[in-house]
Design an enzyme around this catalytic site. Structure first.
Site, PDB file in Angstrom:
ATOM      1  N   ASP A   8       0.866  -1.179   0.000  1.00 41.59           N
ATOM      2  CA  ASP A   8       0.000   0.000   0.000  1.00 41.59           C
ATOM      3  C   ASP A   8       0.908   1.237   0.000  1.00 41.59           C
ATOM      4  OD1 ASP A   8       0.911   0.311   2.596  1.00 41.59           O
ATOM      5  OD2 ASP A   8      -1.073   0.333   3.536  1.00 41.59           O
ATOM      6  N   CYS A  66       3.242  -3.072   3.992  1.00 36.81           N
ATOM      7  CA  CYS A  66       2.414  -1.908   4.335  1.00 36.81           C
ATOM      8  C   CYS A  66       3.186  -1.127   5.395  1.00 36.81           C
ATOM      9  CB  CYS A  66       1.013  -2.315   4.783  1.00 36.81           C
ATOM     10  SG  CYS A  66       0.916  -3.219   6.332  1.00 36.81           S
ATOM     11  N   THR A  68       3.127  -1.094   8.760  1.00 33.69           N
ATOM     12  CA  THR A  68       3.669  -1.967   9.805  1.00 33.69           C
ATOM     13  C   THR A  68       3.956  -3.380   9.304  1.00 33.69           C
ATOM     14  OG1 THR A  68       1.434  -2.652  10.407  1.00 33.69           O
ATOM     15  CG2 THR A  68       2.362  -0.759  11.615  1.00 33.69           C
ATOM     16  N   GLY A  69       3.352  -3.753   8.209  1.00 36.90           N
ATOM     17  CA  GLY A  69       3.404  -5.138   7.730  1.00 36.90           C
ATOM     18  C   GLY A  69       2.287  -5.986   8.323  1.00 36.90           C
ATOM     19  N   HIS A  99      10.638 -23.699   8.808  1.00 37.36           N
ATOM     20  CA  HIS A  99       9.657 -24.384   9.658  1.00 37.36           C
ATOM     21  C   HIS A  99       8.215 -24.190   9.199  1.00 37.36           C
ATOM     22  CE1 HIS A  99      12.329 -24.910  13.517  1.00 37.36           C
ATOM     23  NE2 HIS A  99      12.911 -25.356  12.410  1.00 37.36           N
ATOM     24  N   ASN A 100       7.911 -23.044   8.654  1.00 38.69           N
ATOM     25  CA  ASN A 100       6.514 -22.724   8.311  1.00 38.69           C
ATOM     26  C   ASN A 100       6.216 -22.842   6.817  1.00 38.69           C
ATOM     27  OD1 ASN A 100       7.395 -20.168  10.487  1.00 38.69           O
ATOM     28  ND2 ASN A 100       6.049 -21.825  11.153  1.00 38.69           N
ATOM     29  N   HIS A 134       7.881 -30.756  10.413  1.00 46.33           N
ATOM     30  CA  HIS A 134       7.205 -29.528   9.993  1.00 46.33           C
ATOM     31  C   HIS A 134       6.157 -29.790   8.910  1.00 46.33           C
ATOM     32  CE1 HIS A 134       9.984 -27.516  12.549  1.00 46.33           C
ATOM     33  NE2 HIS A 134      10.996 -28.060  11.905  1.00 46.33           N
TER      34      HIS A 134
END
Ligand code: RB5
Length: 160
Positions: A8, A66, A68-69, A99-100, A134
């Site tokens: 943004d 953005c 702040t994210g 891991h994610n 994971h």
């Protein structure tokens, strides 16, 4: 890599810096906008667009920015199949991949500078999913997501 990036107005300046960094590294970059930092726009529109393109397989990874994210990472995570990680240091970015199995990196344009952002981006792009235990955890995220979307009973895993 094929990378799609979007922001943004609050993330516009950092998007431009990150985009330049990616181009210098030789990546194929798709800029989904916004295209100026003056016009106020809505971060959900850009978070969703980037995440949808990644989930559709049009790009390998996405980057959303953005102020702040936070808002744009929430928006990206509303897309089924998207795993957006808001990172403020390279360790988080590396672990988000390892891991994610994150497929979208979120950054805060009013939080971090362009030098740190470049290090975070490098850690994210160079990261690799570790698999193993994971896989089960990411599968739980997927089943949760599928259950929420369809209203069906959620899958559970008995092995802790
Ligand atoms: C825009 O002013 C700002 O709210 C947005 O960039 C973001 O920080 C929201 O989470």
């Amino acid at each position: 890599m094929r990378i799609i990036i979007g922001s943004d107005h609050g993330g516009f300046a950092l998007k431009e810096a990150v985009k330049q960094h990616l181009i210098e590294l030789g990546h194929e970059v798709c800029d989904r906008g916004t295209h100026d930092g003056e016009t106020s726009v809505d971060y959900p529109d850009y978070g969703r667009a980037v995440a949808q393109a990644v989930v559709a397989g049009e790009h390998d990874l996405g980057i959303v920015i953005c102020g702040t994210g936070i808002g744009i990472s929430i928006a990206a995570n509303k897309v089924q199949g998207a795993r957006a990680a808001l990172c403020t240091d390279p360790y988080m970015a590396r672990m988000a991949r390892a891991h994610n199995d994150a497929n979208v990196l979120a950054l805060g344009g009013r939080v971090i500078g362009s030098g740190l952002a470049a290090d975070i981006v490098d850690a994210f792009l160079n990261g690799h999913f570790e698999g193993g235990r994971h896989v089960r955890r990411v599968a739980k995220l997927r089943s949760e997501e599928a259950g929420v979307k369809s209203g069906e009973v959620r899958l559970t895993f008995a092995d802790g």
